[in-house]
Design an enzyme around this catalytic site. Structure first.
Site, short mmCIF file in Angstrom:
data_model
loop_
_atom_site.label_atom_id
_atom_site.label_comp_id
_atom_site.label_asym_id
_atom_site.label_seq_id
_atom_site.Cartn_x
_atom_site.Cartn_y
_atom_site.Cartn_z
N LEU A 126 -4.22 10.19 -3.51
CA LEU A 126 -4.77 10.64 -2.23
C LEU A 126 -6.02 9.83 -1.87
CD1 LEU A 126 -3.72 12.94 -0.31
CD2 LEU A 126 -5.84 14.10 -0.87
N GLY A 127 -5.82 8.52 -1.73
CA GLY A 127 -6.89 7.67 -1.20
C GLY A 127 -6.80 7.67 0.31
N ARG A 128 -7.31 6.60 0.90
CA ARG A 128 -7.34 6.53 2.36
C ARG A 128 -5.94 6.66 2.96
NH1 ARG A 128 -11.85 2.17 1.52
NH2 ARG A 128 -10.26 1.36 0.14
N ILE A 129 -4.98 5.92 2.38
CA ILE A 129 -3.63 5.93 2.96
C ILE A 129 -2.93 7.26 2.69
CG2 ILE A 129 -1.34 4.85 2.80
CD1 ILE A 129 -2.88 2.14 2.32
N THR A 150 -8.86 13.48 -9.54
CA THR A 150 -9.47 14.81 -9.35
C THR A 150 -9.05 15.35 -8.00
OG1 THR A 150 -11.40 13.78 -8.35
CG2 THR A 150 -11.58 14.34 -10.69
N ARG A 201 2.77 -0.47 -4.21
CA ARG A 201 3.24 -1.68 -4.88
C ARG A 201 4.43 -1.32 -5.74
NH1 ARG A 201 0.65 -4.14 -1.77
NH2 ARG A 201 -1.10 -5.54 -2.14
N ASP A 249 9.24 -0.22 0.70
CA ASP A 249 8.69 -1.35 1.46
C ASP A 249 8.25 -2.47 0.52
OD1 ASP A 249 7.82 -2.55 3.91
OD2 ASP A 249 5.75 -2.02 3.43
N GLU A 270 9.43 -9.57 -4.95
CA GLU A 270 9.70 -9.75 -3.53
C GLU A 270 9.23 -11.14 -3.07
OE1 GLU A 270 7.16 -6.32 -2.38
OE2 GLU A 270 5.97 -7.77 -1.23
N HIS A 292 8.33 -5.37 3.23
CA HIS A 292 6.87 -5.26 3.05
C HIS A 292 6.15 -5.40 4.39
CE1 HIS A 292 3.35 -6.01 0.06
NE2 HIS A 292 2.95 -5.34 1.13
C1 8YV Z 1 0.06 -6.88 3.44
C2 8YV Z 1 -0.58 -5.20 1.62
O1 8YV Z 1 1.41 -6.91 3.73
O2 8YV Z 1 -2.69 -4.41 2.24
C3 8YV Z 1 -1.93 -4.66 1.32
O3 8YV Z 1 -2.23 -4.47 0.15
O4 8YV Z 1 0.23 -5.32 0.77
C4 8YV Z 1 -0.22 -5.51 3.03
O5 8YV Z 1 -1.10 -5.01 3.95
C5 8YV Z 1 -0.25 -8.03 2.61
O6 8YV Z 1 -1.45 -7.98 1.93
C6 8YV Z 1 -0.20 -9.26 3.48
O7 8YV Z 1 -0.22 -10.33 2.72
#
Ligand code: 8YV
Length: 307
Positions: free
Chosen positions: A145-148, A169, A226, A250, A255, A273
């Site tokens: 639960l970070g920013r994303i 935590t 990742r 993604d 990749e 991705h």
């Molecule tokens: C990008 C990413 O596709 O932010 C990241 O960690 O994997 C993606 O936003 C990538 O870094 C572009 O090269």
């Protein structure tokens, strides 16, 4: 290390003496010839910078990553030499969250298959598309639960989903959501498990066979982080064996040359991705990458240091 859109490459060329490694016929020769003068690396999240490359560049001061994830940069090698590392956090958060939720909706409701059904004439020839499953009101687990992860949760709340999360935590920002420390427990209570944690050596295969099987035959895994966060072999085996319902991915090991077994799995949604790949976000990422390089060489504080 890799290509940028013209709107980034042109200002980079105007401000710096750029060598394009990815265009060099002989990359080793390019590095050898310019090693004494190379003070910065501009890279991409998936390309990073290896220990060997860093070791070959004695004048290196900074590595600027076009992406929030900097797991492909050898951080230990940077620490040893006092090399600064910057990334592009925040500017991509909401696009990545939108994309993760879009993948969940697309896979749950059969949107990609439905499009094919119309295009290939099946609608007229065979009739209605098979019924799909409901997304709203189901149970979501957010691993990291970070920013994303937080933005994914905010969006899922709009779909009346029952939200739980795992992190080191409990987080103050998530008082309406259930904290579950153990990823297996989180997976067990989730119809959809979102993988949104920053990757590092410590998180490799955090989504292991046990987590995958706990999501179960009716569950879905969505990965916008990742590939290294998931045991990909176990994921493929579980989907093939019906122990995991589906996956929306993604990111992939190796990749863009992903494991070809993925291509034969109909209940997997494959994306190249592209979670942060909007014009708006990519422009902001490019500007932040340049701002970090400019600040460093002007002796100013780095806008977004990662190290
Ligand atoms: C990008 C990413 O596709 O932010 C990241 O960690 O994997 C993606 O936003 C990538 O870094 C572009 O090269």
């Amino acid at each position: 290390m890799g290509p940028y859109p013209d709107w980034d490459q042109e200002p980079l060329d105007a401000e710096f003496n750029m060598h394009r490694l990815f265009e060099a016929a002989d990359q080793d020769a390019l590095i050898r010839d310019h090693a004494p003068s190379i003070r910065g690396i501009a890279t991409r999240g998936e390309l990073g910078a290896s220990r060997d490359l860093i070791a070959a560049l004695p004048a290196l001061e900074i590595i600027a990553v076009y992406g929030v994830g900097y797991d492909a940069v050898d951080i230990d090698a940077c620490r040893e030499r006092g090399i600064r590392v910057t990334n592009t956090p925040d500017v991509l958060t909401k696009d990545v969250a939108d994309f993760g939720v879009s993948m969940m909706l697309a896979l749950t409701r059969g949107i990609v298959g439905g499009d094919g059904w119309v295009r290939n004439g099946s609608w007229a020839e065979q009739g209605l598309y098979p019924l799909q499953r409901r997304a709203y009101g189901t149970r979501a687990g957010i691993l990291g639960l970070g920013r994303i992860g937080l933005e994914v949760g905010r969006r899922l709340a709009g779909f009346d989903m029952d939200i739980a999360y795992s992190d080191i935590t409990a987080k103050d920002e998530a008082t309406d959501w259930t904290f579950v420390a153990d990823p297996v427990e989180l997976a067990r209570r989730s119809d959809v498990l979102f993988v949104t944690l920053a990757a590092s050596a410590k998180t490799r295969d955090i989504v292991n066979r046990n987590v995958i099987e706990a999501v179960g035959p009716d569950g879905m895994i969505v990965n916008v982080s990742r590939a290294s966060n998931i045991d990909e072999e176990a994921l493929i085996e579980a989907i093939r064996a019906g122990q995991l319902g589906s996956a929306a991915l993604d990111v992939f090991e190796g990749e863009p040359n992903l494991d070809r077994r993925f291509l034969d799995l109909p209940n997997v949604l494959l994306q190249p991705h592209q979670a942060s790949a909007t014009v708006e976000t990519r422009k902001a990422m490019g500007k932040l990458l340049r701002d970090n390089l400019t600040a460093h060489f002007a002796g100013r504080d780095l806008p977004t240091p990662a190290l």
